[in-house]
Design a protein around this motif. Structure first.
Motif, PDB file in Angstrom:
ATOM      1  N   THR A   1      -1.797  -6.082   7.865  1.00  0.00           N
ATOM      2  CA  THR A   1      -2.680  -7.025   8.535  1.00  0.00           C
ATOM      3  C   THR A   1      -1.921  -8.328   8.757  1.00  0.00           C
ATOM      4  O   THR A   1      -0.699  -8.367   8.715  1.00  0.00           O
ATOM      5  CB  THR A   1      -3.972  -7.227   7.722  1.00  0.00           C
ATOM      6  OG1 THR A   1      -4.868  -8.040   8.494  1.00  0.00           O
ATOM      7  CG2 THR A   1      -3.720  -7.864   6.374  1.00  0.00           C
ATOM      8  N   SER A   2      -2.651  -9.400   9.012  1.00  0.00           N
ATOM      9  CA  SER A   2      -2.027 -10.704   9.236  1.00  0.00           C
ATOM     10  C   SER A   2      -3.060 -11.792   8.998  1.00  0.00           C
ATOM     11  O   SER A   2      -4.269 -11.555   9.128  1.00  0.00           O
ATOM     12  CB  SER A   2      -1.498 -10.803  10.679  1.00  0.00           C
ATOM     13  OG  SER A   2      -0.903 -12.072  10.911  1.00  0.00           O
TER      14      SER A   2
ATOM     15  N   HIS B   1      -8.259 -11.225   5.904  1.00  0.00           N
ATOM     16  CA  HIS B   1      -8.129 -11.101   4.447  1.00  0.00           C
ATOM     17  C   HIS B   1      -9.484 -11.172   3.751  1.00  0.00           C
ATOM     18  O   HIS B   1      -9.779 -10.368   2.847  1.00  0.00           O
ATOM     19  CB  HIS B   1      -7.214 -12.202   3.906  1.00  0.00           C
ATOM     20  CG  HIS B   1      -5.812 -12.116   4.399  1.00  0.00           C
ATOM     21  ND1 HIS B   1      -4.942 -13.186   4.377  1.00  0.00           N
ATOM     22  CD2 HIS B   1      -5.110 -11.088   4.948  1.00  0.00           C
ATOM     23  CE1 HIS B   1      -3.769 -12.818   4.870  1.00  0.00           C
ATOM     24  NE2 HIS B   1      -3.849 -11.555   5.226  1.00  0.00           N
TER      25      HIS B   1
ATOM     26  N   THR C   1       1.075  -8.284   4.927  1.00  0.00           N
ATOM     27  CA  THR C   1       0.430  -9.228   5.828  1.00  0.00           C
ATOM     28  C   THR C   1       1.501 -10.105   6.457  1.00  0.00           C
ATOM     29  O   THR C   1       2.692  -9.908   6.207  1.00  0.00           O
ATOM     30  CB  THR C   1      -0.635 -10.067   5.099  1.00  0.00           C
ATOM     31  OG1 THR C   1      -1.401 -10.813   6.069  1.00  0.00           O
ATOM     32  CG2 THR C   1      -0.025 -11.027   4.090  1.00  0.00           C
TER      33      THR C   1
END
Length: 285
Positions: free
Chosen positions: A35-36, A45, A63
């Motif tokens: 993810t980021s 998150h 991430t």
């Protein structure tokens, strides 16, 4: 549940972050999640922790940091202080330290760094390396959409990333492929330390996939779909051992995992890249 397969990472770009996707991935043996900080409107998150916090320890979680909320939606920064704070915030929001933190598209800010690019990139890498040494993440890397400007900026004091993630697949131009290879050589990375991303150029529904038949790259007679072969082609353009792919459908993810049994003709990819290079030379400047 299948055994874990490290060759596939479930990417959450444009994902709805639904719990059933994560449980479906685990059932398929996909135990890596990418993810980021800026995904899902900078809420990725928090949403993951709220909807699937109990599942996250079952994944290797990566991430990215580099984008921050700003005017117009987001802004990019390689400021070491902001990067360090972003890693700390990621750990708090996820409820656990990430296994891997990528420096996200450093080329975005390096365009404006001018002659100071090498110093800026080294400082950003050092910030993530320091975060790792402080236990804020287990490892760090670089994720670059366009690595063409990066190889020439790697100075002798730049820390070495554990992982490099670059675009991969049949829709990647030869300039980007060559730039990725140059960056891999500059950091002396093994294929096991390189990830591919966006194997379908952003969408498996693009019209191009109905117009080409990538099964010419197959070395055996397995009955795989065009999209399945396009997926395994991403492991060879450039050479990577792992591919991050986004989907909201466990069934689609299952099709891609099933494609990994296919065998390809390595020489066909060499010829393909040669054709791409010849074509690029014929284009007007």
């Amino acid at each position: 549940m299948r055994g874990a397969d490290p060759r596939v990472v479930l990417g959450l770009h444009r994902s709805r972050h639904e719990r059933q996707l994560l449980t479906g991935a685990l059932d398929l043996g996909v135990t890596a999640l990418d993810t980021s900080t800026n995904y899902l409107g900078f809420r990725s998150h928090q949403v993951l922790a709220r909807t699937a916090g109990d599942l996250l320890p079952k994944f290797t979680v990566s991430t990215k940091v580099g984008y921050f909320p700003g005017p117009g939606g987001s802004e990019h920064s390689l400021d070491p202080v902001r990067l360090r704070a972003a890693v700390e915030q990621a750990a708090r929001d996820l409820g656990q330290e990430p296994d891997l933190v990528f420096l996200h598209n450093p080329e975005h800010s390096l365009r404006e760094a001018g002659p100071h690019g090498q110093r800026v990139l080294t400082g950003a890498c050092a910030a993530l390396d320091d975060a790792m040494s402080k236990g804020l993440c287990a490892a760090w890397g670089i994720a670059s959409w366009d690595p063409s400007s990066l190889a020439g900026l790697i100075g002798p004091t730049a820390p070495r990333p554990a992982t490099l993630m670059v675009r991969a697949g049949l829709l990647v131009g030869v300039r980007t492929l060559d730039a990725a290879d140059a960056l891999i050589r500059a950091w002396d990375l093994d294929p096991s330390e390189v990830w591919g991303m966006s194997p379908f150029g952003g969408s498996a529904n693009k019209s191009v996939w109905a117009k080409i038949d990538p099964r010419v790259f197959l070395a055996d007679s397995r009955q795989l779909s065009c999209l399945q072969v396009a997926f395994i082609a991403a492991y060879h353009l450039p050479r990577v051992d792992t591919v991050a792919v986004g989907t909201d459908e466990p069934a689609h993810l299952g099709e891609l995992v099933g494609a990994l049994v296919g065998k390809v003709e390595e020489r066909a990819f060499q010829e393909y890249r040669s054709l791409l290079r010849d074509h690029s030379r014929d284009q007007p400047v």
